[in-house]
Design a protein around this motif. Sequence first.
Motif, short mmCIF file in Angstrom:
data_model
loop_
_atom_site.label_atom_id
_atom_site.label_comp_id
_atom_site.label_asym_id
_atom_site.label_seq_id
_atom_site.Cartn_x
_atom_site.Cartn_y
_atom_site.Cartn_z
N ASP A 81 0.87 -1.13 -0.15
CA ASP A 81 0.08 0.22 -0.08
C ASP A 81 1.05 1.18 0.19
O ASP A 81 1.62 1.17 0.66
CB ASP A 81 -0.40 -0.02 0.84
CG ASP A 81 -1.55 -1.17 1.34
OD1 ASP A 81 -2.30 -1.33 0.04
OD2 ASP A 81 -2.45 -1.78 1.97
N SER A 88 -4.00 -2.76 -6.56
CA SER A 88 -5.13 -4.31 -7.20
C SER A 88 -4.16 -5.24 -6.85
O SER A 88 -5.03 -6.34 -6.74
CB SER A 88 -4.54 -3.47 -8.47
OG SER A 88 -3.09 -4.47 -9.01
N PHE A 94 -9.14 -6.14 -6.64
CA PHE A 94 -8.86 -5.66 -5.90
C PHE A 94 -8.65 -3.95 -7.33
O PHE A 94 -8.44 -3.14 -6.23
CB PHE A 94 -7.70 -5.31 -5.01
CG PHE A 94 -8.01 -6.24 -3.81
CD1 PHE A 94 -8.91 -6.30 -2.58
CD2 PHE A 94 -7.16 -8.02 -4.31
CE1 PHE A 94 -8.87 -7.90 -2.02
CE2 PHE A 94 -7.21 -8.64 -2.96
CZ PHE A 94 -8.00 -8.78 -2.19
N ARG A 97 -8.98 -0.23 -5.90
CA ARG A 97 -8.80 0.22 -4.02
C ARG A 97 -7.66 0.93 -4.13
O ARG A 97 -6.64 0.87 -4.25
CB ARG A 97 -9.67 -1.65 -3.93
CG ARG A 97 -9.41 -1.27 -2.26
CD ARG A 97 -9.52 -2.12 -1.60
NE ARG A 97 -10.95 -3.06 -1.99
CZ ARG A 97 -10.85 -4.03 -1.97
NH1 ARG A 97 -10.48 -5.24 -0.71
NH2 ARG A 97 -11.79 -5.33 -2.00
N THR A 328 -15.79 -13.49 -6.09
CA THR A 328 -14.42 -13.51 -5.89
C THR A 328 -13.35 -14.86 -6.51
O THR A 328 -12.44 -14.72 -7.35
CB THR A 328 -13.58 -12.20 -4.86
OG1 THR A 328 -13.91 -13.64 -3.80
CG2 THR A 328 -14.17 -10.98 -4.43
#
Length: 470
Positions: A81, A88, A94, A97, A328
């Motif tokens: 992050d 992703s 993801f 996001r 998912t």
Amino acid sequence: MSDILSLSAVEQAAGIARGGLSAEALMQATLERIAAVNPRVNAIVSLREAEALLAEARAADAMDPSGPLHGLPIAIKDLADARGLPTSQGSPAFAGRLAEADSLHVARLRAAGAIIIGKTNTPEFGLGSHTYNPVHGTTLNPYDPSVTCGGSSGGAAVALSTGMLSIADGSDMMGSLRNPAGWCNVYGMRPSWGRVPPEPEGEMFLHQLSTNGPMARCPADLALQLDVMSGPVAGVPNPMPYEAMGEIAPRAQGCRIGWLGDWGGALPYEGGILPLCRSALEALEEQGAVVEELAPPFSRDALWEAWVTLRAWSNAVGLEPLMANQQTRGQLKPEALWEAETGQALSAMDVNQASTIRSEWYRRAAELFESYDALALPTAQVWPFPVEQTWPREVAGVAMDTYHRWMELVIPVSLIGLPAVAMPAGFGAAGLPMGIQLIGRHGGDKRLLELAEAYHRRTHWPTRRPPPIN
């Protein structure tokens, strides 16, 4: 390519600190290089707006240096992050996001003055040593765009080899800092487990296979970044005492290196890899190191049994929330499904047996390092393969029974958290790069970097830029 982009990160940081180089000029050159090169290789993704980056660079120029990476551009591997940027992980589950906060090592890079410009591409969930995913597409090898750059830190390795970055972060569970470094003619370092702490969250004791680490074009830059990323943090068990790498002096004289080659014939290799990597060690022999052929120190089959069990168990835990959701679950690539299903089928006794083997190998490795300063292996068993191929189904006529068996030579390091530096070994007959791993005792990171520095000063392989992008 701009002269300032040819400088090492150490030189760039020193220039900014002295005032002889501005962060703004470095950022401008970086953005121009990315605009010229990245469309051809797709290494950097989620790039921030140029004006915002230049403004941040100007702000860096207007203040006293905030740390050893002050004003240096860096892109973060898209498994970690970086605040305000999407993470992703290469997965549609993801995609888009945005991260609300930095991962621990990213926060340390930012606090040291680095300017985060975007992300580097990775395979979906970092699974497989071939950087492609349905979110950002495929990253190409700059030495031959028809073949893979490796992975999972493939975007980082390509960004370094093409001069878009001078340093990059990466992570390594099964060679992800080592294999792409070898295939892109740069350096990658998997540090001793515990030197760069994991995130202080969730389960903290059982899953000790993966670690973050640095990538660069020279060992001194690895040390610069490793210093920033290292150090204990509250809430993370089994910390390593902080040891500053500092300035890395070359030291090869009197070093004993055990060459493991093909593990006594147990590991298949494509032609040309073993002789190239063995000859690369001559650069250290010329400086007084002694290289000795080493018989297999442990059962290849036992190592593989332990690795497949512990890796699948760890991956199944991470993928469990996605597996529990039908939507998912249907978005997962086959290799992710295989990992999750294999891990979910394990018993507690299966895991205990695998960890017992791991413990036996740790004790045997400790004995080896009473006699050797380093062990050596190539970084891959195959040359970079076509980008259309998801993974090699056979190596030198030997069928691969899993999607990652062709990377088996990296697991002696990963299984017990040893440090390893991947160094460029040169080029094969087809003009493609290959790398060699130097492996050290747990905690012996600085000694490995000293060996790598001696090697680098004799070889300077990363100065051989990819021909089409030179």
